[in-house]
Design a protein around this motif. Structure first.
Motif, mmCIF file in Angstrom:
data_model
loop_
_atom_site.group_PDB
_atom_site.id
_atom_site.type_symbol
_atom_site.label_atom_id
_atom_site.label_comp_id
_atom_site.label_asym_id
_atom_site.label_seq_id
_atom_site.Cartn_x
_atom_site.Cartn_y
_atom_site.Cartn_z
ATOM 1 N N ASP A 89 0.787 -1.222 0.000
ATOM 2 C CA ASP A 89 0.000 0.000 0.000
ATOM 3 C C ASP A 89 0.820 1.273 0.000
ATOM 4 O O ASP A 89 1.755 1.420 0.756
ATOM 5 N N GLU A 90 0.427 2.205 -0.865
ATOM 6 C CA GLU A 90 1.015 3.539 -0.860
ATOM 7 C C GLU A 90 0.147 4.485 -0.039
ATOM 8 O O GLU A 90 0.375 5.691 -0.035
ATOM 9 N N TYR A 91 -0.834 3.956 0.663
ATOM 10 C CA TYR A 91 -1.764 4.804 1.406
ATOM 11 C C TYR A 91 -1.480 4.802 2.906
ATOM 12 O O TYR A 91 -2.184 5.448 3.671
ATOM 13 N N VAL A 92 -0.447 4.086 3.324
ATOM 14 C CA VAL A 92 -0.234 3.932 4.755
ATOM 15 C C VAL A 92 0.110 5.256 5.431
ATOM 16 O O VAL A 92 -0.293 5.512 6.562
ATOM 17 N N TYR A 93 0.854 6.120 4.747
ATOM 18 C CA TYR A 93 1.205 7.407 5.323
ATOM 19 C C TYR A 93 -0.060 8.214 5.604
ATOM 20 O O TYR A 93 -0.234 8.786 6.675
ATOM 21 N N GLY A 94 -0.967 8.221 4.644
ATOM 22 C CA GLY A 94 -2.223 8.926 4.836
ATOM 23 C C GLY A 94 -3.049 8.348 5.962
ATOM 24 O O GLY A 94 -3.730 9.070 6.679
ATOM 25 N N ALA A 95 -2.974 7.034 6.124
ATOM 26 C CA ALA A 95 -3.718 6.399 7.207
ATOM 27 C C ALA A 95 -3.188 6.841 8.567
ATOM 28 O O ALA A 95 -3.945 7.157 9.481
ATOM 29 N N LEU A 96 -1.873 6.866 8.718
ATOM 30 C CA LEU A 96 -1.286 7.347 9.970
ATOM 31 C C LEU A 96 -1.676 8.795 10.222
ATOM 32 O O LEU A 96 -2.038 9.188 11.325
ATOM 33 N N ARG A 97 -1.597 9.584 9.174
ATOM 34 C CA ARG A 97 -1.916 11.004 9.301
ATOM 35 C C ARG A 97 -3.378 11.207 9.688
ATOM 36 O O ARG A 97 -3.732 12.183 10.344
ATOM 37 N N SER A 98 -4.214 10.274 9.290
ATOM 38 C CA SER A 98 -5.641 10.405 9.536
ATOM 39 C C SER A 98 -6.095 9.783 10.844
ATOM 40 O O SER A 98 -7.271 9.850 11.175
ATOM 41 N N GLY A 99 -5.191 9.159 11.576
ATOM 42 C CA GLY A 99 -5.586 8.696 12.894
ATOM 43 C C GLY A 99 -5.317 7.252 13.251
ATOM 44 O O GLY A 99 -5.604 6.849 14.369
ATOM 45 N N ALA A 100 -4.774 6.451 12.312
ATOM 46 C CA ALA A 100 -4.455 5.075 12.676
ATOM 47 C C ALA A 100 -3.338 5.066 13.709
ATOM 48 O O ALA A 100 -2.376 5.825 13.617
ATOM 49 N N ALA A 101 -3.461 4.205 14.704
ATOM 50 C CA ALA A 101 -2.468 4.155 15.777
ATOM 51 C C ALA A 101 -1.199 3.445 15.351
ATOM 52 O O ALA A 101 -0.157 3.593 15.975
ATOM 53 N N GLY A 102 -1.261 2.652 14.285
ATOM 54 C CA GLY A 102 -0.079 1.941 13.839
ATOM 55 C C GLY A 102 -0.430 0.812 12.899
ATOM 56 O O GLY A 102 -1.565 0.720 12.425
ATOM 57 N N GLN A 205 0.366 9.987 15.384
ATOM 58 C CA GLN A 205 0.284 11.272 14.700
ATOM 59 C C GLN A 205 1.414 12.208 15.109
ATOM 60 O O GLN A 205 1.870 13.026 14.322
ATOM 61 N N VAL A 206 1.883 12.082 16.336
ATOM 62 C CA VAL A 206 3.052 12.851 16.759
ATOM 63 C C VAL A 206 4.264 12.457 15.919
ATOM 64 O O VAL A 206 5.047 13.305 15.473
ATOM 65 N N VAL A 207 4.425 11.160 15.676
ATOM 66 C CA VAL A 207 5.533 10.686 14.851
ATOM 67 C C VAL A 207 5.422 11.231 13.437
ATOM 68 O O VAL A 207 6.397 11.694 12.840
ATOM 69 N N VAL A 208 4.223 11.185 12.880
ATOM 70 C CA VAL A 208 4.012 11.705 11.528
ATOM 71 C C VAL A 208 4.427 13.165 11.453
ATOM 72 O O VAL A 208 5.141 13.590 10.539
ATOM 73 N N MET A 209 3.998 13.970 12.424
ATOM 74 C CA MET A 209 4.337 15.393 12.414
ATOM 75 C C MET A 209 5.839 15.606 12.547
ATOM 76 O O MET A 209 6.405 16.504 11.909
ATOM 77 N N ALA A 210 6.487 14.791 13.359
ATOM 78 C CA ALA A 210 7.927 14.930 13.534
ATOM 79 C C ALA A 210 8.663 14.718 12.210
ATOM 80 O O ALA A 210 9.610 15.445 11.882
ATOM 81 N N TYR A 211 8.228 13.726 11.426
ATOM 82 C CA TYR A 211 8.839 13.484 10.122
ATOM 83 C C TYR A 211 8.399 14.519 9.090
ATOM 84 O O TYR A 211 9.195 15.036 8.317
ATOM 85 N N GLU A 212 7.113 14.794 9.086
ATOM 86 C CA GLU A 212 6.559 15.656 8.046
ATOM 87 C C GLU A 212 7.138 17.057 8.092
ATOM 88 O O GLU A 212 7.382 17.683 7.057
#
Length: 221
Positions: A89-102, A205-212
């Protein structure tokens, strides 16, 4: 008792995972769903602690269902773990950004599955850090996924930014406390304040923001 909703369109997969979960005294599968729409309805009715959600399902897929769960304030305490084959899946980043815990790989070991569900239920740490960090790093490294600083980061103190980097590295509260030589309660307080200031639903989501927003660099510790 940790209450679990299992969402996967393959009956055999659901049966196998349910067999592992139901053998544990502190875990109970309260419902199953074969598509995202049914999973969403079951979440609203039963309010499970954890949802194990397959990414690809007919009708409303797991990603869409995860986004709707994250957007529903009534389901703020529901943690969603996506089931994936990793290279699919190329959608996993969006899933994390949208609220998936992992994420959990579908071929994960039973012990890791049990550990992941328990950790997700208490909201203590990112699930499968090696998998999730690799996914985040891959997608965050792409130009279309940001690079501009976020003004919300201005609200963080220097120590909170340091803690945020450690969260992005997959550290638990206890590990953060040990590394910074503070008490576990202090580490937990820092994490809670970071999430509140950033408006993050959970540690993922904190991790996503740290990378993004380049607080940490993809591919580096």
């Amino acid at each position: 008792m940790i209450r679990i909703l299992l969402a996967d369109d393959q009956r055999l997969v659901r049966a196998g995972i349910r067999g592992i979960l139901d053998d544990e005294d502190d875990l109970r599968v309260v419902a199953e769903a074969a598509d995202g729409a049914v999973a969403l309805d079951a979440c609203r009715e039963l309010r499970p602690d954890v949802v194990l959600m397959d990414i690809r399902m007919p009708g409303v897929d797991g990603l869409a269902a995860a986004r709707r769960i994250a957007a529903d304030e009534r389901l703020a305490d529901v943690k969603v773990l996506m089931l994936t084959t990793f290279d699919l899946d190329e959608y996993v980043y969006g899933a994390l950004r949208s609220g998936a815990a992992g994420f959990l790989l579908k071929d994960t070991e039973p012990a890791e599955l049990l550990h992941a569900v328990r950790v997700a239920a208490r909201g203590d740490a990112l699930i499968s850090p090696s998998v999730t960090r690799r996914l985040i790093a891959e997608f965050a490294a792409r130009p279309e996924h940001g690079g501009a600083p976020d003004r919300r980061l201005d609200a963080l103190t220097g120590r909170e930014r340091e803690v945020m980097r450690l969260i992005a590295a997959g550290r638990t509260n206890s590990e953060i406390a040990a590394e910074l030589v503070v008490s576990p309660l202090t580490a937990k307080t820092h994490v809670s304040r970071i999430m509140a200031k950033l408006g993050a639903r959970d540690r993922a989501q904190v991790v996503v923001m740290a990378y993004e927003y380049r607080l940490v660099t993809p591919g580096r510790p």
